[in-house]
Design a protein around this motif. Structure first.
Motif: not given
Ligand code: G6P
Ligand code: ZN
Length: 543
Positions: A415, A531, A538
């Motif tokens: 991510h 976050r 996201s």
């Protein structure tokens, strides 16, 4: 043609990152920016008088301008010869091959890899040493120091060279040979792989799409896949290099190659899909119905390399960057061969390859390669996959599924949080570092931490060390969360979160990846608060 010494002033920001100096084109266009950097590189090298320098780039905007400068600076500094790809083109692995094959002193590779090009995009310069690989940190650190005090550079004042004309020209005392960028590389690939078997595969009706993303691999893929291996015309798409990559993003991932991915997921789609990046060192591999993650690809290529002529005697060992999944470790363990975990960046594989301790290397960032050059190599990975498919006479999906059944599956995802404010990103990393010592033995979202550190590496060949290479938190069940800051971004900071969980051979191998890693994803957020602290809901990119 006169040699001139030009007065200049340092720029504060010429610090090379994971892979050379990458900046916006606009930054590179400042007066003397290229000149300072190239002179600083030469100032840190010794013994190149009369020797050969290789120069080539991925064809992005500013490539030719920078190459003309580089040639004239090389001439003024005393190089004997420059080998440059026609029209300034050389893929990164092809440049590495040329350096090795012609025993050059080193090379300048002009690229910002998978970053967008064009006047608003990025540009980059990287120095490679005589083994064909990126300069080690000892050199890149010295170059940065030099950029901070530089006062002058040397250049030959001369008309521009004709980079379109194959053959020899001169600048001052130095000769400049413009070479075919593809020929030597295509020959090397023909030596490594079973081209007859791959030809048979294509003539039996095997279908493939190779997306060159308007970047440098177009000419290489046309020559090798279509001309030499007989794949039908049209197999290579977006095969003409363009300075702004067709206004696209030359990054071979599922975001930028979504159309290809969608086609490959159809029951009547092509058998095989592949892509490479701006400078040709990365790869994306998709079989019909099956995307192969770079970490799995490394493990699968290592497990099957013996099916290609160059590796028929077996491989000496495998190396992977720390954030890459441990799938390859299981192959090394079963084979009883060496396994190495290095910091992110291909330069860390160089010594291991030179010493013959590893044959195949790979990174989660879509790079795989071997000891044939000292860079990762996109087309090499594609050709090794094709060789394996041709010999095993199985689909990619069957080969992957059988591999998991034998070794288990390392579920894996990355991510990315891009363009985070640097201060916020640094604070997140510092806070994490501060917590590490207290983590082992504690539970986070139901998982017990077994170890936590900021990765340090000692090169087993020359003893050099690299510190603060990324936060690594390993859990009792073998799962892992890694968090590090990218070293290739050009704006703000990019935080990368790497998540991994092992499922044994008899386990469930067909879960959706994000679902399989849901617990690890939440653990990463509890630990880092990325976050919460960046205000993002996201990641910007999930690979
Ligand atoms: C370049 C380097 C790779 C590295 C990748 C990601 O492609 O050649 O070795 O893995 O960048 O680096 P980053 O620091 O952005 O994660
Ligand atoms: Zn690249």
């Amino acid at each position: 043609m006169t040699k001139k010494t030009i007065e200049t002033k340092p720029y504060p920001d010429q610090k090379p990152g994971t892979s050379g100096l990458r900046k916006r084109v606009k930054v590179y266009q400042q007066p003397n920016y290229v000149e300072n950097y190239i002179q600083s590189i030469f100032d840190c090298l010794e013994g190149f008088e009369g020797k050969t320098l290789v120069i080539g780039g991925d064809g992005r905007f500013y490539n030719e301008t920078a190459i003309q400068k580089a040639i004239k600076i090389a001439a003024a500094n005393g190089f004997g010869k420059v080998l440059v790809g026609q029209n300034g083109l050389l893929s990164t692995p092809a440049a590495s091959n040329i350096i090795r094959r012609y025993e050059a002193f080193g090379g300048l590779v002009l690229s910002a890899s998978h970053n967008p090009g064009g006047p608003e995009g990025d540009f980059g310069i990287k120095y490679n040493v005589a083994n064909g690989g990126p300069a080690p940190e000892r050199i890149t650190d010295a170059v940065f120091q030099r950029t901070q005090v530089i006062e002058q550079y040397q250049i030959i004042e001369a008309p521009d060279l004709d980079l379109g004309a194959i053959g020899t020209q001169t600048v001052g005392e130095m000769s400049v040979e413009v070479i075919d960028p593809v020929a030597d590389y295509a020959e090397l690939m023909a030596e490594l792989f079973d081209f007859d078997a791959i030809c048979d595969l294509f003539s039996s009706g095997f279908t493939m799409t190779f997306d060159a993303l308007h970047a440098v691999t177009g000419p290489y893929a046309h020559e090798i896949l279509e001309n030499r291996l007989g794949a039908p015309a049209g197999t290579v798409v977006n095969g003409t290099p363009s300075p702004d990559f067709g206004n696209g993003h030359p990054d071979p991932n599922l975001v930028y190659c979504k159309d290809m991915y969608d086609a490959l997921m159809q029951p009547d789609g092509p058998d095989f899909g592949a892509a490479s990046d701006g400078d040709g060192d990365r790869n994306l591999i998709i079989g019909r119905g099956r995307f192969v993650t770079p970490s799995d690809s490394l493990a699968l290529l290592a497990a099957n390399a013996h099916l290609a002529p160059a590796y028929s005697k077996g491989i000496a060992g495998i190396a992977r960057s720390m954030p890459t999944s441990a799938a390859a470790d299981r192959v090394a363990e079963k084979r009883g061969i060496e396994m190495h975990e290095t910091p992110t960046g291909w330069k860390f594989f160089g010594n291991l390859l030179d010493a013959g301790r590893v044959t195949i290397c790979g990174e989660e960032s879509a790079g795989t390669g071997s000891d044939h050059v000292r860079e990762k190599d996109g087309l090499w990975a594609v050709l090794l996959w094709l060789n394996i498919v041709a010999v095993r006479k199985q689909s990619v999906d069957e080969i992957v599924t059988e591999h998991w059944a034998a070794y288990g599956r390392n579920y894996y995802t990355r991510h990315d949080y891009e363009e985070v404010e640097s201060d916020v990103a640094n604070a997140i990393m510092d806070d994490l570092r501060g917590k590490l010592d207290g983590l082992p033995g504690t539970q986070i979202n139901g998982a017990e931490v077994s170890s936590a550190d900021d990765f340090s590496y000692t090169d087993p060949v020359d003893g050099s060390t690299a510190h603060k290479q990324g936060i690594r938190i390993v859990f009792k069940d073998g799962s892992r969360v890694v968090i590090r800051m990218s070293g290739t971004g050009t704006v703000g900071a990019t935080l990368r979160v790497y998540l991994e969980r092992y499922e044994p051979p008899a386990g469930q191998h067909d879960l959706e990846t994000q679902t399989a890693l849901a617990q690890q994803i939440e653990i990463a957020e509890s630990l880092s608060q990325i976050r919460a602290r960046t205000g993002r809901t996201s990641p910007s990119v999930i690979t």
